[in-house]
Write an enzyme that holds these catalytic residues in place. Structure first.
Site, short mmCIF file in Angstrom:
data_model
loop_
_atom_site.label_atom_id
_atom_site.label_comp_id
_atom_site.label_asym_id
_atom_site.label_seq_id
_atom_site.Cartn_x
_atom_site.Cartn_y
_atom_site.Cartn_z
N ARG A 7 52.77 -22.08 3.36
CA ARG A 7 51.84 -21.93 3.96
C ARG A 7 50.41 -22.41 3.13
O ARG A 7 49.54 -22.95 3.76
CB ARG A 7 51.50 -20.56 4.51
CG ARG A 7 52.54 -20.42 5.74
CD ARG A 7 52.27 -19.08 6.63
NE ARG A 7 52.82 -18.84 7.70
CZ ARG A 7 53.07 -18.06 8.23
NH1 ARG A 7 52.71 -16.68 8.05
NH2 ARG A 7 53.69 -18.00 9.42
N GLY A 13 54.52 -17.40 17.00
CA GLY A 13 53.85 -17.06 18.31
C GLY A 13 52.75 -18.20 19.05
O GLY A 13 52.72 -18.42 20.18
N LYS A 55 66.41 -12.71 22.78
CA LYS A 55 65.79 -12.04 24.27
C LYS A 55 65.50 -12.95 25.10
O LYS A 55 64.62 -13.84 24.72
CB LYS A 55 64.58 -10.93 23.70
CG LYS A 55 65.06 -9.75 22.87
CD LYS A 55 63.74 -8.90 22.85
CE LYS A 55 64.27 -7.54 22.33
NZ LYS A 55 63.02 -6.74 22.07
N GLY A 71 60.29 -18.86 14.34
CA GLY A 71 60.21 -18.48 13.17
C GLY A 71 61.61 -18.54 12.49
O GLY A 71 61.87 -19.27 11.62
P1 ADP Z 1 62.82 -17.61 17.05
O1 ADP Z 1 62.34 -16.84 15.87
O2 ADP Z 1 63.47 -18.86 16.59
O3 ADP Z 1 62.12 -17.61 18.27
P2 ADP Z 1 64.26 -15.27 17.82
O4 ADP Z 1 63.54 -14.50 17.27
O5 ADP Z 1 64.14 -15.36 19.61
O6 ADP Z 1 64.07 -16.96 17.50
O7 ADP Z 1 66.23 -14.94 17.92
C1 ADP Z 1 66.51 -15.24 16.80
C2 ADP Z 1 67.49 -14.00 16.62
O8 ADP Z 1 68.39 -14.16 17.47
C3 ADP Z 1 68.30 -14.07 15.26
O9 ADP Z 1 68.07 -13.06 14.20
C4 ADP Z 1 69.80 -14.24 15.62
O10 ADP Z 1 70.63 -13.46 14.77
C5 ADP Z 1 69.63 -13.57 16.87
N1 ADP Z 1 70.98 -13.84 17.87
C6 ADP Z 1 71.35 -15.24 18.23
N2 ADP Z 1 72.44 -15.29 18.80
C7 ADP Z 1 72.65 -13.76 18.86
C8 ADP Z 1 73.77 -12.94 19.81
N3 ADP Z 1 74.84 -13.89 20.14
N4 ADP Z 1 73.91 -11.82 19.43
C9 ADP Z 1 72.90 -10.96 18.80
N5 ADP Z 1 71.94 -11.71 18.33
C10 ADP Z 1 71.65 -13.23 18.49
MG MG Z 2 62.16 -14.73 15.62
#
Ligand code: ADP
Ligand code: MG
Length: 390
Positions: A35, A370, A194, A347
């Protein structure tokens, strides 16, 4: 179009620059300076045009003044990276900042951690005025906090002539190129932990895209909504109705949604005794979906290959664990090989692309989790909208 630093005259002026130096620290040192490096082009440009700089950022989540969250290691790293005079104030726009700025002949004065002052997050009028009194011009280059209405990201813009920095300009223009001027077909790839985190984004993307590929834990809530059995996969029971609504709205709008048709399943995340390739869409009792399977990978790859624009947010599986990383890795590879204009935001998704070595093949990897999500939701970022138009 917003004013950028290329549109303003800064010679002989003191420019207050909001940067995102919220870096990880380890043993009192900067553990990852990405960063800081990303802000250097804006800072170097302004110094090169003859400005003196007051640089400000938050770091972590301190509750009031806390030496553990001092900007000291950040100032040291910036000094090493830029090889210019970087002086650290002991306060945030207090007497020491004023005194050190008076004595600064050239280079950079860095303020202490903005979150040492409660007025920062509260966007308090008195604190905004104190910050503004330090400079003639305000520049915001902190994309990572652009979705927040804080004193240093929002309040201050109404007090001084202003512009966005080069990093902010690149982020906003790159993401808007996908969202507003997408080459068709436009495919969104969604996954991660989620549905609830990303519900607004999914609804907003329905208006813009042609295809949505869904993987990650998110997929199991959608499969449940379609009546499949999902075993003990991580689903959100409260979101099943929303998932149904999204599926039927997509159908009405002609947006194609692809869900996994096979999976990598296991009996536990932390201590799996059984890991299997489940060739059907239904998941057995007592098993969890951990990653998308090979048939799903092939199908997703075909859609990616024929896309003109790709937006990806959310890993396809628990990619942190090598046995469950193949889906995410394959999607990274497919995006990097495609000729589409590609954006990765979030992230964990950005970290996955870098970890698996496919960063070069992506058109734009967003640095702000975010803030990029807010843009994917189709919302304007408050810290950008408050900047003067050209
Ligand atoms: P980003 O940061 O890219 O927006 P998220 O924070 O929404 O992504 O999600 C990332 C997390 O989702 C990771 O830690 C990953 O392990 C988890 N994840 C992905 N697939 C599954 C799954 N099938 N069951 C549980 N957790 C999962
Ligand atoms: Mg994340």
């Amino acid at each position: 179009m917003k004013k950028t630093i290329r549109d303003i005259d800064v010679a002989g002026k003191t420019v207050l620059v909001r940067v995102d130096f919220n870096v990880p620290l380890k043993d009192g040192k900067v553990a990852d300076d990405t960063r800081i490096k990303e802000a250097v082009p804006t800072l170097a440009y302004l110094l090169g045009k003859g400005a003196k700089l007051v640089v400000m950022s938050h770091l972590g989540r301190p509750e009031g003044v806390d030496s553990k969250y001092s900007m000291k290691p950040v100032a040291k790293r910036l000094r090493e990276l830029m090889n210019v005079n970087v002086v650290l104030a002991n306060d945030v726009a207090g007497p020491d900042s004023v005194e050190k700025l008076k004595r600064l002949k050239s280079g950079i004065l860095m303020l202490e951690n903005l979150r040492f002052e409660a007025g920062e997050e509260a966007c308090d009028e008195e604190f905004v005025s104190r910050l503004a009194s330090l400079g003639d011009i305000y520049v915001n280059d902190a994309f990572g906090t652009a979705h927040r209405k804080h004193a240093s990201t929002y309040g201050i813009a109404s007090k001084l002539p202003n512009a966005i920095g080069l990093l902010m300009q690149n982020e906003v223009e790159s993401i808007n190129r996908a969202l507003i001027h997408a080459d068709r077909p436009f495919t969104a790839i969604l996954g991660g932990a989620k549905v609830s985190d990303k519900l607004k984004m999914i609804y907003s993307l329905l208006d813009r895209v042609d295809n949505i590929l869904i993987g990650g834990a998110m997929a199991y809530t959608f499969l449940k909504a379609q009546g499949y059995s999902v075993g003990i996969s991580k689903i959100e029971p409260d979101m099943v109705t929303d998932a149904s609504n999204i599926l039927s709205r997509a159908h009405d709008m002609g947006v194609k949604i692809y869900l996994p048709c096979d999976h990598i399943i296991a009996d536990s995340v932390t201590d799996p005794k059984k890991i299997l390739h489940d060739k059907c869409t239904n998941i057995p009792d007592n098993m969890m979906g951990m990653d998308i399977g090979s048939r799903t990978i092939r199908q997703f790859r075909r859609v990616i290959k024929s896309s003109g624009t790709i937006l990806w947010n959310g890993p396809m599986g628990i990619f942190e664990t090598p046995s469950f990383a193949k889906g995410t890795k394959s999607i990274c590879k497919a995006i990097s090989k495609s000729h589409a204009y590609s954006i990765v935001g979030g992230g964990d998704s950005a970290a996955a692309v870098v970890k698996f070595g496919y960063a070069k093949g992506i058109s734009h990897i967003s640095t702000g989790g975010g803030a990029s999500l807010k843009m994917f939701e189709g919302k304007e970022l408050p810290a950008v909208s408050v900047i003067e138009d050209l």
